[in-house]
Design a protein around this motif. Structure first.
Motif, PDB file in Angstrom:
ATOM      1  N   ILE A  38       0.847  -1.196   0.000  1.00 47.51           N
ATOM      2  CA  ILE A  38       0.000   0.000   0.000  1.00 47.51           C
ATOM      3  C   ILE A  38       0.881   1.244   0.000  1.00 47.51           C
ATOM      4  N   GLN A  39       1.889   1.250   0.858  1.00 45.27           N
ATOM      5  CA  GLN A  39       2.784   2.396   0.936  1.00 45.27           C
ATOM      6  C   GLN A  39       3.484   2.639  -0.403  1.00 45.27           C
ATOM      7  N   SER A  40       3.919   1.582  -1.060  1.00 45.95           N
ATOM      8  CA  SER A  40       4.633   1.752  -2.328  1.00 45.95           C
ATOM      9  C   SER A  40       3.724   2.275  -3.443  1.00 45.95           C
ATOM     10  N   MET A  41       2.424   2.039  -3.337  1.00 44.62           N
ATOM     11  CA  MET A  41       1.472   2.508  -4.343  1.00 44.62           C
ATOM     12  C   MET A  41       0.916   3.888  -3.995  1.00 44.62           C
ATOM     13  N   SER A  42       1.198   4.377  -2.817  1.00 46.38           N
ATOM     14  CA  SER A  42       0.512   5.576  -2.326  1.00 46.38           C
ATOM     15  C   SER A  42       0.678   6.792  -3.231  1.00 46.38           C
ATOM     16  N   GLY A  43       1.886   7.129  -3.600  1.00 48.16           N
ATOM     17  CA  GLY A  43       2.092   8.310  -4.427  1.00 48.16           C
ATOM     18  C   GLY A  43       1.395   8.214  -5.770  1.00 48.16           C
ATOM     19  N   VAL A  44       1.450   7.049  -6.362  1.00 45.43           N
ATOM     20  CA  VAL A  44       0.842   6.842  -7.679  1.00 45.43           C
ATOM     21  C   VAL A  44      -0.675   6.996  -7.618  1.00 45.43           C
ATOM     22  N   LEU A  45      -1.284   6.566  -6.529  1.00 47.27           N
ATOM     23  CA  LEU A  45      -2.736   6.625  -6.422  1.00 47.27           C
ATOM     24  C   LEU A  45      -3.269   7.906  -5.789  1.00 47.27           C
ATOM     25  N   ILE A  46      -2.542   8.447  -4.845  1.00 44.37           N
ATOM     26  CA  ILE A  46      -3.046   9.618  -4.129  1.00 44.37           C
ATOM     27  C   ILE A  46      -2.898  10.899  -4.953  1.00 44.37           C
ATOM     28  N   LYS A  47      -1.749  11.083  -5.588  1.00 40.57           N
ATOM     29  CA  LYS A  47      -1.514  12.349  -6.307  1.00 40.57           C
ATOM     30  C   LYS A  47      -2.586  12.658  -7.343  1.00 40.57           C
ATOM     31  N   PRO A  48      -2.985  11.717  -8.192  1.00 44.72           N
ATOM     32  CA  PRO A  48      -4.059  12.043  -9.145  1.00 44.72           C
ATOM     33  C   PRO A  48      -5.398  12.314  -8.446  1.00 44.72           C
ATOM     34  N   ALA A  49      -5.642  11.632  -7.340  1.00 45.13           N
ATOM     35  CA  ALA A  49      -6.917  11.797  -6.630  1.00 45.13           C
ATOM     36  C   ALA A  49      -7.038  13.190  -6.012  1.00 45.13           C
ATOM     37  N   ILE A  50      -5.905  13.770  -5.632  1.00 44.04           N
ATOM     38  CA  ILE A  50      -5.943  15.072  -4.955  1.00 44.04           C
ATOM     39  C   ILE A  50      -5.501  16.219  -5.863  1.00 44.04           C
ATOM     40  N   ALA A  51      -5.347  15.966  -7.141  1.00 53.04           N
ATOM     41  CA  ALA A  51      -4.842  16.977  -8.081  1.00 53.04           C
ATOM     42  C   ALA A  51      -5.683  18.247  -8.097  1.00 53.04           C
ATOM     43  N   SER A  52      -6.966  18.141  -7.807  1.00 52.25           N
ATOM     44  CA  SER A  52      -7.847  19.314  -7.858  1.00 52.25           C
ATOM     45  C   SER A  52      -7.771  20.176  -6.603  1.00 52.25           C
ATOM     46  N   LEU A  53      -7.086  19.719  -5.568  1.00 49.45           N
ATOM     47  CA  LEU A  53      -6.978  20.483  -4.322  1.00 49.45           C
ATOM     48  C   LEU A  53      -5.956  21.613  -4.451  1.00 49.45           C
ATOM     49  N   GLU A  54      -6.080  22.569  -3.577  1.00 46.72           N
ATOM     50  CA  GLU A  54      -5.095  23.652  -3.485  1.00 46.72           C
ATOM     51  C   GLU A  54      -3.751  23.036  -3.062  1.00 46.72           C
TER      52      GLU A  54
END
Length: 174
Positions: free
Chosen positions: A75-91
């Motif tokens: 999960i930790q190794s996938m975190s950046g790949v999955l989280i960054k696109p999900a939060i791209a619309s945030l400030e």
């Protein structure tokens, strides 16, 4: 006409019989059993897989925690790949906050699982259960939810939480 019907019926019966004979029996498809150390678990099949055939409490506990640690690291190794696109619309500040919360959450989950495994090796049940309970964390999911972001880890996090629950069930059997 009845002779054709009888022949067709006989052929269909033979085909069905052959198909039934070649498909796995209900007994073969049935779950064969729960590991003795998983009987109090809420997720018995998953727990049995995690215990990996262990016959002793120590081995079942170790196997279960090791399987959970492996998933936490994936999960930790996938975190950046999955989280960054999900939060791209945030400030930018909000993105940084979520990324920091998730990174810390995953680090702590892994650290608590590693500490639990170490405590098992020295038979320190107090430390083991404290760290194992702390590994049951949802801080990353909570941070995403705070900003209305759908958790890209929802399914795998659900499995992870079930695995931690199974670990607690196994270690508390002694």
């Amino acid at each position: 006409m009845s002779s054709k019907f009888n022949s067709l019926f006989l052929c269909m019966a033979c085909v069905l019989f052959l198909m039934a004979a070649q498909s796995p029996s209900a007994a073969a498809r049935r779950f064969l059993g729960v590991n003795p150390w998983c009987r109090t678990s809420s997720h018995k099949r998953l727990c049995t897989q995690m215990a990996k055939g262990a016959a002793t409490w120590h081995d079942a506990s170790s196997n279960a925690m090791q399987a959970t640690l492996e998933l936490a690291k994936r999960i930790q190794s996938m975190s950046g790949v999955l989280i960054k696109p999900a939060i791209a619309s945030l400030e930018p500040q909000s993105r940084q906050s979520v990324l920091a919360s998730c990174a810390e959450d995953f680090d702590i989950m892994i650290s608590d699982l590693e500490d639990s495994i170490k405590a098992l090796e020295v038979n320190d049940m107090g430390t083991l259960t404290v760290h194992l309970s702390a590994a049951y964390s949802t801080d990353c999911s909570d941070a995403l939810a705070e900003f209305g972001i759908e958790d890209p880890f929802a399914k795998v996090s659900g499995v992870y939480l079930k695995m931690v629950d199974n670990c607690l069930a196994v270690v508390q059997q002694i």
